[in-house]
Enzyme design. Structure first.
Site, PDB file in Angstrom:
ATOM      1  N   ARG A 177     -55.999 -70.487 104.818  1.00  0.00           N
ATOM      2  CA  ARG A 177     -54.734 -70.072 105.433  1.00  0.00           C
ATOM      3  C   ARG A 177     -54.433 -68.613 105.087  1.00  0.00           C
ATOM      4  O   ARG A 177     -53.955 -67.846 105.932  1.00  0.00           O
ATOM      5  CB  ARG A 177     -53.593 -70.969 104.956  1.00  0.00           C
TER       6      ARG A 177
ATOM      7  N   ASN B 151     -51.488 -79.565 111.885  1.00  0.00           N
ATOM      8  CA  ASN B 151     -51.333 -78.413 112.772  1.00  0.00           C
ATOM      9  C   ASN B 151     -52.674 -77.773 113.097  1.00  0.00           C
ATOM     10  O   ASN B 151     -53.651 -78.006 112.386  1.00  0.00           O
ATOM     11  CB  ASN B 151     -50.428 -77.372 112.080  1.00  0.00           C
TER      12      ASN B 151
ATOM     13  N   CYS C 183     -44.307 -83.040 115.523  1.00  0.00           N
ATOM     14  CA  CYS C 183     -44.000 -81.915 114.652  1.00  0.00           C
ATOM     15  C   CYS C 183     -42.578 -82.091 114.143  1.00  0.00           C
ATOM     16  O   CYS C 183     -41.667 -82.415 114.909  1.00  0.00           O
ATOM     17  CB  CYS C 183     -44.125 -80.603 115.425  1.00  0.00           C
ATOM     18  N   ASP C 184     -42.375 -81.859 112.847  1.00  0.00           N
ATOM     19  CA  ASP C 184     -41.050 -82.048 112.276  1.00  0.00           C
ATOM     20  C   ASP C 184     -40.175 -80.806 112.391  1.00  0.00           C
ATOM     21  O   ASP C 184     -39.044 -80.795 111.908  1.00  0.00           O
ATOM     22  CB  ASP C 184     -41.157 -82.467 110.808  1.00  0.00           C
TER      23      ASP C 184
ATOM     24  N   HIS D  12     -44.105 -75.531 118.649  1.00  0.00           N
ATOM     25  CA  HIS D  12     -43.655 -74.274 118.042  1.00  0.00           C
ATOM     26  C   HIS D  12     -43.367 -73.217 119.110  1.00  0.00           C
ATOM     27  O   HIS D  12     -43.491 -72.009 118.862  1.00  0.00           O
ATOM     28  CB  HIS D  12     -44.680 -73.724 117.040  1.00  0.00           C
TER      29      HIS D  12
ATOM     30  N   TYR E 149     -39.878 -70.534 115.748  1.00  0.00           N
ATOM     31  CA  TYR E 149     -41.224 -69.964 115.790  1.00  0.00           C
ATOM     32  C   TYR E 149     -41.431 -69.014 116.963  1.00  0.00           C
ATOM     33  O   TYR E 149     -42.415 -68.259 116.981  1.00  0.00           O
ATOM     34  CB  TYR E 149     -42.271 -71.078 115.854  1.00  0.00           C
TER      35      TYR E 149
ATOM     36  N   ARG F  59     -47.302 -65.751 103.473  1.00  0.00           N
ATOM     37  CA  ARG F  59     -46.723 -67.085 103.288  1.00  0.00           C
ATOM     38  C   ARG F  59     -47.659 -67.996 102.477  1.00  0.00           C
ATOM     39  O   ARG F  59     -47.208 -68.782 101.648  1.00  0.00           O
ATOM     40  CB  ARG F  59     -46.465 -67.691 104.658  1.00  0.00           C
TER      41      ARG F  59
END
Length: 443
Positions: free
Chosen positions: A96, A150, A172-173, A202, A265, A285
């Site tokens: 990531r 994701n 998706c939450d 998103h 997003y 992040r």
């Protein structure tokens, strides 16, 4: 689904979000009578740490009637299960970090699910999630897969192509996290809301939020409040200051486009230059999560092992409740309403039928029943969605066809990318760092 006891496997059991899901399971035994909970992860250490934490949660919450186990063996994990909750992260936070930092080198958005970083993650996640689906097909073909992995749109499209008959819901939450944060800021009760929403994952907008207790659409008043001042971070995200930046950008979005309440997003697609200028290319992040949730989870597991720890904090937000409520709605055939990522097939009438969209749907024992929008969406949203949807389809093509050209087209068409030259440079660098994860892309 007629059973008195339910077996559940969490794929990606070592993830830091697992305690929230487990807490929701413990609190929902009246509607989802869980008998056995299994943690599955390919990372033995993370799975061990989470197993220790969940054991301690069971002690604190006095849960004695659920069998807890952990495994790295797919057959042990997925045999004789009723539900699989998937939250895998292929490549972990180390990859990531590369997804986020490599685009920033070229002045592009560096984000885990949006932009070319999201596409990089997507090519890894498709392979990982298709493997999970195959395990379930092999060992428990009647089990439902509830997917949090994701990037959801890419995964949903890939699974639809490879396993069209798989019993899977992609959710998706983020929408309920937005709703819960708004409700806590302004004194509403989210569970009284019936929200109308459409978009890609998103990448969407609310058109109304009807509050059953008040008998009216509260979205106009929410928009007016958000336009004047950003909302504050809710308690379940209190340790993560970056969320305040997200809510600040949501207000900026609404000041320019006040007719609909956007998913936060969308900042990455509508304001990529601002996002890049406000990003630290050396500390993204991923680094925040490594130094925050990941570090805290490791420390908590070590403290529990040495018997030196404080009580576990139990405000995990709505993340866990959402996926558990979905499973309960299937189990009880109760047709509750959720935001899901599903094939469009006319739900948004002026969008291509094979788009993978995020819209409300009822959920019962046969799966999702999407709710039609009934009216065409506006050209601004439609144009944004069509371009991004085409880019996502090209990327899934690239995965299955091993096509470098399709991948380059996808990266170029991504709504955060202004130049094919930059798209190629980032793609070529990401190919190198993802050599152990991506399919080989042939030129």
């Amino acid at each position: 689904m007629k059973k008195s006891q339910v077996n559940i496997t969490i794929a990606g059991g070592g993830a830091t979000h697992t305690p929230g899901i487990v807490q929701a399971l413990f609190e929902s035994r009246d509607k989802l009578p869980i008998h056995e909970l299994r943690l599955y992860d390919i990372d033995q250490q993370k799975n061990d740490d989470m197993f220790v934490i969940i054991q301690e949660m069971m002690k604190q919450l006095k849960v004695k009637d659920i069998t807890l186990s952990q495994t790295t063996n797919p057959k042990a994990a997925f045999s004789n299960v009723d539900f699989v909750f998937s939250q895998i992260r292929v490549g972990d936070l180390e990859m990531r970090e590369k997804d986020e930092k490599i685009p920033l080198k070229y002045g592009l958005v560096g984000q885990e699910t949006c932009g070319v970083g999201g596409f990089s993650y997507g090519l890894r996640s498709i392979k990982g999630l298709l493997e999970i689906v195959k395990f379930v097909q092999d060992y428990s073909p009647d089990a439902w897969i509830l997917n949090y992995t994701n990037p959801e749109s890419l995964i949903a499209e890939a699974v639809r192509r490879k396993y069209p008959n798989a019993k899977i819901l992609n959710a998706c939450d983020m929408t309920i996290s937005i709703e819960e944060t708004i409700a806590r800021n302004y004194g509403y009760e989210r569970k009284n809301w019936v929200a109308q929403y459409y978009g890609l994952n998103h990448f969407g907008w609310y058109t109304s939020i009807f509050d059953k207790s008040l008998g009216r659409d509260v979205m106009p008043e929410i928009i007016q409040k958000l336009k004047k001042e950003p909302m504050k971070v809710a308690s379940f995200n209190a340790k993560d200051p970056s969320w305040q930046d997200a809510w600040n950008m949501l207000t900026k979005n609404l000041q320019l486009f006040p007719d609909y309440l956007p998913n936060n997003y969308l900042e990455y697609y509508l304001f990529p230059d601002i996002v890049v200028n406000n990003s630290n290319p050396n500390y993204t992040r991923a680094n925040q999560v490594m130094d925050g949730r990941l570090k805290e989870t490791k420390e908590l597991a070590a403290q529990i092992r040495s018997n030196h720890f404080d009580d576990i904090h139990f405000d995990f937000g709505e993340h866990g409740n959402y996926i558990v409520d979905m499973a309960a709605s299937i189990f009880n055939d109760s047709h509750e309403r959720f935001m899901l990522i599903v094939p469009n097939v006319g739900a948004i009438p002026n969008l291509r039928a094979d788009s993978v969209v995020e819209i409300p749907a009822y959920v019962g024992c046969t799966g999702a029943e999407p709710i039609s929008m009934r009216h065409p969406i506006n050209n601004f949203h439609k144009g944004l969605m069509e371009a991004q949807d085409a880019a996502e389809k090209l990327l899934v093509d690239a995965y299955f066809e091993h096509s470098y050209q399709k991948a380059l087209q996808a990266f170029t068409l991504n709504q955060t990318v202004p130049s094919a030259d930059k798209a190629k440079k980032v793609l070529d660098e990401l190919i190198v760092v993802n050599k152990d994860y991506w399919p080989e892309l042939n030129k």
